[in-house]
Design a protein around this motif. Structure first.
Motif, PDB file in Angstrom:
ATOM      1  N   MET A 145       6.203   4.584  -8.234  1.00  0.00           N
ATOM      2  CA  MET A 145       5.505   3.301  -8.310  1.00  0.00           C
ATOM      3  C   MET A 145       4.013   3.475  -8.082  1.00  0.00           C
ATOM      4  SD  MET A 145       7.821   0.595  -6.165  1.00  0.00           S
ATOM      5  CE  MET A 145       7.586   1.484  -4.634  1.00  0.00           C
ATOM      6  N   PHE A 146       3.226   2.564  -8.664  1.00  0.00           N
ATOM      7  CA  PHE A 146       1.800   2.458  -8.373  1.00  0.00           C
ATOM      8  C   PHE A 146       1.054   3.775  -8.622  1.00  0.00           C
ATOM      9  CE2 PHE A 146       3.784  -0.845  -5.793  1.00  0.00           C
ATOM     10  CZ  PHE A 146       2.961  -1.936  -5.987  1.00  0.00           C
ATOM     11  N   GLU A 147       1.283   4.384  -9.770  1.00  0.00           N
ATOM     12  CA  GLU A 147       0.596   5.639 -10.093  1.00  0.00           C
ATOM     13  C   GLU A 147      -0.915   5.419 -10.078  1.00  0.00           C
ATOM     14  OE1 GLU A 147       0.434   9.036 -13.626  1.00  0.00           O
ATOM     15  OE2 GLU A 147       1.832   7.343 -13.770  1.00  0.00           O
ATOM     16  N   GLY A 148      -1.621   6.305  -9.397  1.00  0.00           N
ATOM     17  CA  GLY A 148      -3.060   6.220  -9.293  1.00  0.00           C
ATOM     18  C   GLY A 148      -3.556   5.336  -8.165  1.00  0.00           C
ATOM     19  N   PHE A 149      -2.655   4.683  -7.448  1.00  0.00           N
ATOM     20  CA  PHE A 149      -3.028   3.831  -6.316  1.00  0.00           C
ATOM     21  C   PHE A 149      -3.038   4.640  -5.023  1.00  0.00           C
ATOM     22  CE2 PHE A 149      -2.520   0.573  -9.296  1.00  0.00           C
ATOM     23  CZ  PHE A 149      -2.790  -0.674  -8.758  1.00  0.00           C
ATOM     24  N   THR A 150      -3.819   4.193  -4.058  1.00  0.00           N
ATOM     25  CA  THR A 150      -3.872   4.788  -2.728  1.00  0.00           C
ATOM     26  C   THR A 150      -3.039   3.956  -1.776  1.00  0.00           C
ATOM     27  OG1 THR A 150      -6.088   5.665  -3.093  1.00  0.00           O
ATOM     28  CG2 THR A 150      -5.389   5.402  -0.800  1.00  0.00           C
ATOM     29  N   LEU A 151      -2.215   4.609  -0.955  1.00  0.00           N
ATOM     30  CA  LEU A 151      -1.409   3.943   0.065  1.00  0.00           C
ATOM     31  C   LEU A 151      -1.942   4.337   1.428  1.00  0.00           C
ATOM     32  CD1 LEU A 151       1.092   2.246   0.883  1.00  0.00           C
ATOM     33  CD2 LEU A 151       2.411   4.391   0.836  1.00  0.00           C
ATOM     34  N   GLU A 152      -2.321   3.346   2.235  1.00  0.00           N
ATOM     35  CA  GLU A 152      -2.852   3.644   3.561  1.00  0.00           C
ATOM     36  C   GLU A 152      -2.658   2.455   4.489  1.00  0.00           C
ATOM     37  OE1 GLU A 152      -7.138   4.140   3.687  1.00  0.00           O
ATOM     38  OE2 GLU A 152      -7.367   3.056   1.791  1.00  0.00           O
ATOM     39  N   ARG A 153      -2.991   2.656   5.752  1.00  0.00           N
ATOM     40  CA  ARG A 153      -2.989   1.588   6.755  1.00  0.00           C
ATOM     41  C   ARG A 153      -4.433   1.269   7.111  1.00  0.00           C
ATOM     42  NH1 ARG A 153       1.588   0.260   9.156  1.00  0.00           N
ATOM     43  NH2 ARG A 153       0.537  -0.358  11.080  1.00  0.00           N
ATOM     44  N   ILE A 154      -4.772  -0.018   7.107  1.00  0.00           N
ATOM     45  CA  ILE A 154      -6.150  -0.438   7.313  1.00  0.00           C
ATOM     46  C   ILE A 154      -6.218  -1.455   8.450  1.00  0.00           C
ATOM     47  CG2 ILE A 154      -8.122  -1.631   6.268  1.00  0.00           C
ATOM     48  CD1 ILE A 154      -7.333  -0.446   3.597  1.00  0.00           C
ATOM     49  N   ASP A 155      -7.106  -1.192   9.388  1.00  0.00           N
ATOM     50  CA  ASP A 155      -7.348  -2.092  10.510  1.00  0.00           C
ATOM     51  C   ASP A 155      -8.166  -3.276  10.016  1.00  0.00           C
ATOM     52  OD1 ASP A 155      -8.040  -3.381  12.844  1.00  0.00           O
ATOM     53  OD2 ASP A 155      -8.735  -1.584  13.887  1.00  0.00           O
ATOM     54  N   THR A 156      -7.622  -4.493  10.168  1.00  0.00           N
ATOM     55  CA  THR A 156      -8.312  -5.691   9.697  1.00  0.00           C
ATOM     56  C   THR A 156      -8.995  -6.454  10.823  1.00  0.00           C
ATOM     57  OG1 THR A 156      -6.387  -7.147   9.952  1.00  0.00           O
ATOM     58  CG2 THR A 156      -6.585  -5.911   7.887  1.00  0.00           C
TER      59      THR A 156
ATOM     60  N   GLY B 186      14.321  -2.969  -9.213  1.00  0.00           N
ATOM     61  CA  GLY B 186      13.855  -1.614  -9.471  1.00  0.00           C
ATOM     62  C   GLY B 186      14.177  -0.758  -8.264  1.00  0.00           C
ATOM     63  N   PRO B 187      14.576   0.490  -8.446  1.00  0.00           N
ATOM     64  CA  PRO B 187      15.101   1.288  -7.331  1.00  0.00           C
ATOM     65  C   PRO B 187      14.113   1.510  -6.186  1.00  0.00           C
ATOM     66  CG  PRO B 187      14.814   2.627  -9.319  1.00  0.00           C
ATOM     67  CD  PRO B 187      14.668   1.208  -9.730  1.00  0.00           C
ATOM     68  N   GLU B 188      12.846   1.788  -6.479  1.00  0.00           N
ATOM     69  CA  GLU B 188      11.897   2.066  -5.393  1.00  0.00           C
ATOM     70  C   GLU B 188      11.496   0.785  -4.659  1.00  0.00           C
ATOM     71  OE1 GLU B 188       9.148   5.708  -6.523  1.00  0.00           O
ATOM     72  OE2 GLU B 188       9.433   4.395  -8.254  1.00  0.00           O
ATOM     73  N   ASN B 189      11.281  -0.271  -5.408  1.00  0.00           N
ATOM     74  CA  ASN B 189      11.001  -1.565  -4.786  1.00  0.00           C
ATOM     75  C   ASN B 189      12.190  -1.999  -3.934  1.00  0.00           C
ATOM     76  OD1 ASN B 189       9.839  -4.141  -4.276  1.00  0.00           O
ATOM     77  ND2 ASN B 189      10.822  -4.987  -6.093  1.00  0.00           N
ATOM     78  N   HIS B 190      13.392  -1.792  -4.430  1.00  0.00           N
ATOM     79  CA  HIS B 190      14.604  -2.153  -3.692  1.00  0.00           C
ATOM     80  C   HIS B 190      14.717  -1.356  -2.397  1.00  0.00           C
ATOM     81  CE1 HIS B 190      19.032  -2.051  -2.853  1.00  0.00           C
ATOM     82  NE2 HIS B 190      18.881  -3.346  -3.087  1.00  0.00           N
ATOM     83  N   ALA B 191      14.383  -0.082  -2.448  1.00  0.00           N
ATOM     84  CA  ALA B 191      14.452   0.746  -1.241  1.00  0.00           C
ATOM     85  C   ALA B 191      13.480   0.250  -0.180  1.00  0.00           C
ATOM     86  CB  ALA B 191      14.159   2.203  -1.597  1.00  0.00           C
ATOM     87  N   ASP B 192      12.282  -0.182  -0.599  1.00  0.00           N
ATOM     88  CA  ASP B 192      11.317  -0.707   0.356  1.00  0.00           C
ATOM     89  C   ASP B 192      11.785  -2.039   0.931  1.00  0.00           C
ATOM     90  OD1 ASP B 192       8.558   0.318   1.171  1.00  0.00           O
ATOM     91  OD2 ASP B 192       8.168  -1.816   0.916  1.00  0.00           O
ATOM     92  N   PHE B 193      12.355  -2.876   0.091  1.00  0.00           N
ATOM     93  CA  PHE B 193      12.943  -4.150   0.515  1.00  0.00           C
ATOM     94  C   PHE B 193      14.061  -3.915   1.521  1.00  0.00           C
ATOM     95  CE2 PHE B 193      16.746  -6.700  -0.794  1.00  0.00           C
ATOM     96  CZ  PHE B 193      16.411  -7.918  -0.232  1.00  0.00           C
ATOM     97  N   LEU B 194      14.933  -2.939   1.251  1.00  0.00           N
ATOM     98  CA  LEU B 194      16.033  -2.632   2.168  1.00  0.00           C
ATOM     99  C   LEU B 194      15.513  -2.187   3.529  1.00  0.00           C
ATOM    100  CD1 LEU B 194      18.834  -0.631   0.294  1.00  0.00           C
ATOM    101  CD2 LEU B 194      18.951  -2.952   1.212  1.00  0.00           C
ATOM    102  N   ALA B 195      14.531  -1.317   3.525  1.00  0.00           N
ATOM    103  CA  ALA B 195      13.976  -0.838   4.793  1.00  0.00           C
ATOM    104  C   ALA B 195      13.429  -1.998   5.615  1.00  0.00           C
ATOM    105  CB  ALA B 195      12.878   0.192   4.529  1.00  0.00           C
ATOM    106  N   ALA B 196      12.830  -2.974   4.948  1.00  0.00           N
ATOM    107  CA  ALA B 196      12.264  -4.126   5.657  1.00  0.00           C
ATOM    108  C   ALA B 196      13.352  -4.993   6.270  1.00  0.00           C
ATOM    109  CB  ALA B 196      11.394  -4.939   4.709  1.00  0.00           C
ATOM    110  N   ILE B 197      14.364  -5.360   5.489  1.00  0.00           N
ATOM    111  CA  ILE B 197      15.363  -6.293   5.999  1.00  0.00           C
ATOM    112  C   ILE B 197      16.299  -5.633   7.007  1.00  0.00           C
ATOM    113  CG2 ILE B 197      15.229  -7.697   3.916  1.00  0.00           C
ATOM    114  CD1 ILE B 197      17.990  -6.525   3.113  1.00  0.00           C
ATOM    115  N   ARG B 198      16.367  -4.309   7.008  1.00  0.00           N
ATOM    116  CA  ARG B 198      17.199  -3.601   7.996  1.00  0.00           C
ATOM    117  C   ARG B 198      16.497  -3.455   9.350  1.00  0.00           C
ATOM    118  NH1 ARG B 198      19.202   1.276   3.927  1.00  0.00           N
ATOM    119  NH2 ARG B 198      21.078   0.219   3.097  1.00  0.00           N
TER     120      ARG B 198
END
Length: 288
Positions: A1-12, A184-196
Motif C-alpha cells: 500500500m501507499f507506494e512512494g509514501f512515508t510512514l512515520e509518527r509525528i508529534d503534534t 483489501g488484505p493490507e487495509n483489512h490487516a490494519d483494521f483488524l489490529a485496531a479493533i483487537r
C-alpha cells in the motif's frame, strides 16, 4: 500500500499521530472514520498524489496514534482537540494552509478544523456527515434505529467497550461486510489490529462520548454567534447508505453553516474510499 509514501509518527503538540504522507502539489489531509485507520485511503491517496501532497493520519485515539486519558466531559476526544492535532500535524510537515477531507467521524473533525482554524483551511470536503448538533436535534425513531450505537457508545453506565472487546471481530463484521475482499488484505490487516486492541476500542468509544457533550456545545456556541464556514465546501454522501433517508437533502442541513456548499451523492455503500475509489478521486480532483 501507499507506494512512494512515508510512514512515520509525528508529534503534534499534545499527542503523537501515526501518519502516512506523499505526493507533491497543494497539501490535502484525509481523515478517516470509525472504526477505520488511515489505511482506508489506500486506493485514493496514491491517485491524488500525482497532483497533491497527501497526508493521511490515524486520528487521535484510532489505529496507532496516541490515546490520552479522558476527563468526565471527554474533552480529550472532542473534535476541537482532534482538529488542533490536524493543524499541529500539518504545520509540522511545513503546510501553513491546506485542504481537509473527512469521512464519517473524520468529517466532524474536518469541519471543526475549518471552523476553529479558518486561516488554515483552504477547502473543505465532508463525506457522510453533518454537524453534531444538527444530527442530535433531528434525532427521531428512524435515526435511533439506524444509529443506535451512538447512544450505546455515549453512555457510561454500562461501558460499550466490554461488549465490543468480548468479540470485536464479530461486532465489526470483520469477516463478512468488512472482510479482506471488501477492504483489501493490507487495509483489512490494519483494521483488524485496531479493533483487537482494547485501548483503541476504548478511545474510539470516547470519540462518541464527546459528541452529545462538548462537541454539541461547541456547535451550539458557533451557531449562536452566527459563525459560518468561510472556505469553499463540498459534501459527498453514499447513496446506498441512509443519509437521504434520514435527512432528505443533506445539503440543506449544511446550508445554514455554509450557504455556498455544493455536493452530490456517490453510488456506494458507506465506506466510499473503499467501495467507490475512482468516483471519489474524480470528485475530489475536480473540487480541490
Amino acid at each position: 500500500m501507499f507506494e512512494g509514501f512515508t510512514l512515520e509518527r509525528i508529534d503534534t503538540g499534545e499527542v503523537t499521530l501515526r501518519v502516512r504522507h506523499g505526493g507533491s502539489g497543494p497539501p490535502v489531509v484525509l481523515l478517516h472514520g470509525h472504526p477505520r485507520t488511515h489505511t482506508t485511503w489506500y486506493q485514493v491517496a496514491p491517485a491524488l498524489a500525482a497532483d497533491f501532497t497527501v497526508v493521511c493520519p490515524d486520528l487521535r485515539g484510532y489505529g496507532q496514534s496516541d490515546k490520552p486519558a479522558a476527563d468526565e466531559d471527554h474533552t480529550q476526544y472532542s473534535k476541537r482537540s482532534m482538529a488542533a492535532d490536524i493543524v499541529g500535524l500539518m504545520v509540522a510537515l511545513g503546510h501553513e494552509q491546506f485542504a481537509v477531507v473527512g469521512h464519517d467521524r473524520g468529517s466532524q473533525v474536518a469541519y471543526r478544523t475549518a471552523m476553529d482554524h479558518p486561516e488554515r483551511v483552504s477547502k473543505l470536503v465532508v463525506m457522510d456527515g453533518v454537524p453534531v448538533v444538527e444530527a442530535l436535534e433531528r434525532c427521531d425513531s428512524d435515526f435511533a434505529e439506524a444509529w443506535w450505537h451512538w447512544w450505546f457508545f455515549a453512555q457510561t453506565a454500562k461501558p460499550a467497550e466490554r461488549v465490543i472487546c468480548a468479540d470485536p471481530e464479530t461486532w465489526y463484521n470483520a469477516w463478512t461486510s468488512n472482510g479482506p475482499d471488501q477492504l483489501g488484505p493490507e487495509n483489512h490487516a490494519d483494521f483488524l489490529a485496531a479493533i483487537r486492541d482494547p485501548a483503541t476500542v476504548h478511545a474510539m468509544v470516547e470519540d462518541y462520548r464527546a459528541g452529545p457533550r462538548c462537541d454539541r456545545r461547541h456547535d451550539e456556541d458557533y451557531r449562536a454567534a452566527g459563525r459560518q464556514l468561510e472556505c469553499p465546501m463540498l459534501m459527498l454522501w453514499s447513496t446506498k447508505d441512509d443519509m437521504e433517508e434520514i435527512y432528505g437533502d443533506p445539503l440543506a442541513v449544511w446550508r445554514p453553516w455554509c450557504p455556498g456548499i455544493v455536493g452530490h451523492g456517490i453510488d456506494s455503500p458507506h465506506h466510499i474510499a473503499e467501495n467507490a475509489p475512482a468516483e471519489l478521486v474524480q470528485s475530489l480532483q475536480e473540487f480541490l
